[in-house]
Design a protein around this motif. Structure first.
Motif, PDB file in Angstrom:
ATOM      1  N   ILE A  80      47.229 -12.045  59.174  1.00 22.34           N
ATOM      2  CA  ILE A  80      46.068 -11.634  58.386  1.00 22.34           C
ATOM      3  C   ILE A  80      45.376 -10.479  59.117  1.00 22.34           C
ATOM      4  O   ILE A  80      44.985 -10.624  60.283  1.00 22.34           O
ATOM      5  N   GLY A  81      45.241  -9.364  58.444  1.00 18.99           N
ATOM      6  CA  GLY A  81      44.615  -8.201  59.067  1.00 18.99           C
ATOM      7  C   GLY A  81      44.790  -6.971  58.196  1.00 18.99           C
ATOM      8  O   GLY A  81      45.424  -7.025  57.131  1.00 18.99           O
ATOM      9  N   PRO A  82      44.234  -5.821  58.603  1.00 22.33           N
ATOM     10  CA  PRO A  82      44.302  -4.596  57.789  1.00 22.33           C
ATOM     11  C   PRO A  82      45.728  -4.070  57.678  1.00 22.33           C
ATOM     12  O   PRO A  82      46.563  -4.288  58.557  1.00 22.33           O
ATOM     13  N   ASP A  83      45.989  -3.345  56.572  1.00 20.44           N
ATOM     14  CA  ASP A  83      47.297  -2.722  56.361  1.00 20.44           C
ATOM     15  C   ASP A  83      47.402  -1.350  57.020  1.00 20.44           C
ATOM     16  O   ASP A  83      48.503  -0.803  57.136  1.00 20.44           O
ATOM     17  N   SER A  84      46.265  -0.799  57.427  1.00 18.68           N
ATOM     18  CA  SER A  84      46.264   0.498  58.103  1.00 18.68           C
ATOM     19  C   SER A  84      45.194   0.502  59.179  1.00 18.68           C
ATOM     20  O   SER A  84      44.176  -0.200  59.072  1.00 18.68           O
ATOM     21  N   VAL A  85      45.435   1.264  60.241  1.00 14.04           N
ATOM     22  CA  VAL A  85      44.489   1.386  61.349  1.00 14.04           C
ATOM     23  C   VAL A  85      44.296   2.859  61.671  1.00 14.04           C
ATOM     24  O   VAL A  85      45.131   3.705  61.314  1.00 14.04           O
ATOM     25  N   ALA A  86      43.179   3.177  62.337  1.00 12.34           N
ATOM     26  CA  ALA A  86      42.875   4.550  62.731  1.00 12.34           C
ATOM     27  C   ALA A  86      43.056   4.712  64.225  1.00 12.34           C
ATOM     28  O   ALA A  86      42.758   3.795  65.012  1.00 12.34           O
ATOM     29  N   VAL A  87      43.555   5.856  64.635  1.00 10.30           N
ATOM     30  CA  VAL A  87      43.748   6.144  66.060  1.00 10.30           C
ATOM     31  C   VAL A  87      42.405   6.089  66.776  1.00 10.30           C
ATOM     32  O   VAL A  87      41.419   6.671  66.330  1.00 10.30           O
ATOM     33  N   GLY A  88      42.364   5.339  67.880  1.00  7.55           N
ATOM     34  CA  GLY A  88      41.154   5.246  68.680  1.00  7.55           C
ATOM     35  C   GLY A  88      40.188   4.164  68.248  1.00  7.55           C
ATOM     36  O   GLY A  88      39.178   3.943  68.918  1.00  7.55           O
ATOM     37  N   PHE A  89      40.471   3.469  67.162  1.00 14.75           N
ATOM     38  CA  PHE A  89      39.583   2.416  66.678  1.00 14.75           C
ATOM     39  C   PHE A  89      40.247   1.048  66.848  1.00 14.75           C
ATOM     40  O   PHE A  89      41.447   0.893  66.640  1.00 14.75           O
ATOM     41  N   VAL A 114      45.250   1.722  68.633  1.00 13.10           N
ATOM     42  CA  VAL A 114      46.330   2.714  68.694  1.00 13.10           C
ATOM     43  C   VAL A 114      45.781   3.965  69.375  1.00 13.10           C
ATOM     44  O   VAL A 114      44.789   4.543  68.934  1.00 13.10           O
ATOM     45  N   GLU A 115      46.425   4.357  70.465  1.00 13.72           N
ATOM     46  CA  GLU A 115      45.922   5.473  71.269  1.00 13.72           C
ATOM     47  C   GLU A 115      46.508   6.817  70.859  1.00 13.72           C
ATOM     48  O   GLU A 115      46.003   7.858  71.274  1.00 13.72           O
ATOM     49  N   THR A 142      54.108  -4.365  59.263  1.00  9.26           N
ATOM     50  CA  THR A 142      54.102  -2.926  59.537  1.00  9.26           C
ATOM     51  C   THR A 142      52.754  -2.347  59.121  1.00  9.26           C
ATOM     52  O   THR A 142      52.337  -2.482  57.960  1.00  9.26           O
ATOM     53  N   VAL A 143      52.080  -1.737  60.060  1.00  6.11           N
ATOM     54  CA  VAL A 143      50.730  -1.208  59.836  1.00  6.11           C
ATOM     55  C   VAL A 143      50.773   0.316  59.877  1.00  6.11           C
ATOM     56  O   VAL A 143      51.309   0.900  60.823  1.00  6.11           O
ATOM     57  N   ARG A 144      50.222   0.968  58.859  1.00  2.74           N
ATOM     58  CA  ARG A 144      50.146   2.427  58.858  1.00  2.74           C
ATOM     59  C   ARG A 144      49.088   2.897  59.844  1.00  2.74           C
ATOM     60  O   ARG A 144      48.062   2.248  60.035  1.00  2.74           O
ATOM     61  N   VAL A 145      49.350   4.058  60.444  1.00  2.00           N
ATOM     62  CA  VAL A 145      48.399   4.635  61.397  1.00  2.00           C
ATOM     63  C   VAL A 145      47.821   5.905  60.780  1.00  2.00           C
ATOM     64  O   VAL A 145      48.554   6.838  60.424  1.00  2.00           O
TER      65      VAL A 145
END
Length: 263
Positions: free
Chosen positions: A158-167, A201-202, A228-231
């Motif tokens: 359970i979690g987001p389908d996409s993440v942002a770099v540095g967050f 994600v760095e 699989t999570v989009r960045v």
């Protein structure tokens, strides 16, 4: 004859106990009408469970009690396909017979010990033990439900389908397990333990794969699921792109202005 303060005439007495007591005193007095001589004998009677109806003729009366404190003993957890033994015991005088009940059936013949083998898909096993006084026929029962190991099944992330770099982003892993499951994650070659994980994600990549492993703490069976999570670009990259666009527009505007005012 007298019992519990009640007196009757003749050599028989009929008595019903109206409430439970540990014991009652029965007294019989025989008197010679001619000589006036008499003799008295007393017997202590133990009440069977909560009630007793007795007719007293024989001086060799046997004390009968119970059953009470019926208890099923055995393991607290079972494994599918593995046989386990259980015992049933009760306080009985003179003795008790035992009958076991499983899934609504009373097969009988096992005595006070039974062996149970759970089915592969069972989540619990319910046992009933009936203790029957071998003389009075009175009985009492005990019931016990024993959980059966199962799972893991239905493992989900359970979690987001996409993440942002540095967050930072949080993910949680769930599964159906009896008893509970242990969890660990594998992300980008790293291992994180626990049912929850935070990830940052760095660098900018197209996507990131995260895996959750769930393992039953008793049976050691395990399962895993992959997400699989989009960045996405972070806000800093977007701001840099915007600044580069503005700088390019300003350069074009300056170049155009220089062209207009030049002789």
């Amino acid at each position: 004859m007298s019992i519990d303060g009640q007196i009757g005439q003749g050599n028989e007495v009929f008595f019903t106990a109206r409430q439970w007591e540990e014991s009652l005193n029965l007294t019989c007095t025989a008197r010679n009408d001619d000589s006036g001589r008499y003799s008295t004998v007393t017997r202590i009677l133990q009440v069977l469970g909560a009630w007793v109806v007795c007719c007293f003729y024989d001086t060799s009366l046997e004390i009968r009690a119970g059953p009470s404190n019926v208890l099923i003993t055995g393991p607290d957890l079972m494994t599918p396909g593995a046989p386990q033994s259980f015992k049933c015991n009760a306080d009985c005088r003179p003795s008790c017979n035992y009958i076991w009940g499983i899934k609504g059936r009373w097969p009988g013949g096992q005595g006070n010990e039974i062996t149970v083998t759970p089915e592969e898909l069972a989540t619990s096993a319910t046992l009933n033990c009936k203790a029957i006084n071998s003389v009075s026929g009175l009985y009492a029962m005990a019931t016990r439900t024993i959980p059966v190991t199962s799972g893991p099944s239905e493992v989900h992330i359970i979690g987001p389908d996409s993440v942002a770099v540095g967050f930072k982003s949080k993910f949680r892993c769930t599964a159906k397990c009896i008893p509970a499951c242990d969890y660990w994650w594998t992300v980008d070659g790293h291992t994180v333990y626990g049912s929850e994980m935070e990830m940052t994600v760095e660098r900018h990549v197209k996507s990131e794969k995260i895996k959750c492993h769930a393992q039953n703490t008793v049976s050691k069976n395990f399962d895993l699921v992959t997400k699989t999570v989009r960045v996405e670009d972070d806000g800093k990259s977007m701001a840099t792109q915007a600044k580069q666009t503005i700088d390019l527009l300003l350069f074009a505007f300056t170049l155009s202005l220089y062209t207009v005012i030049s002789p």
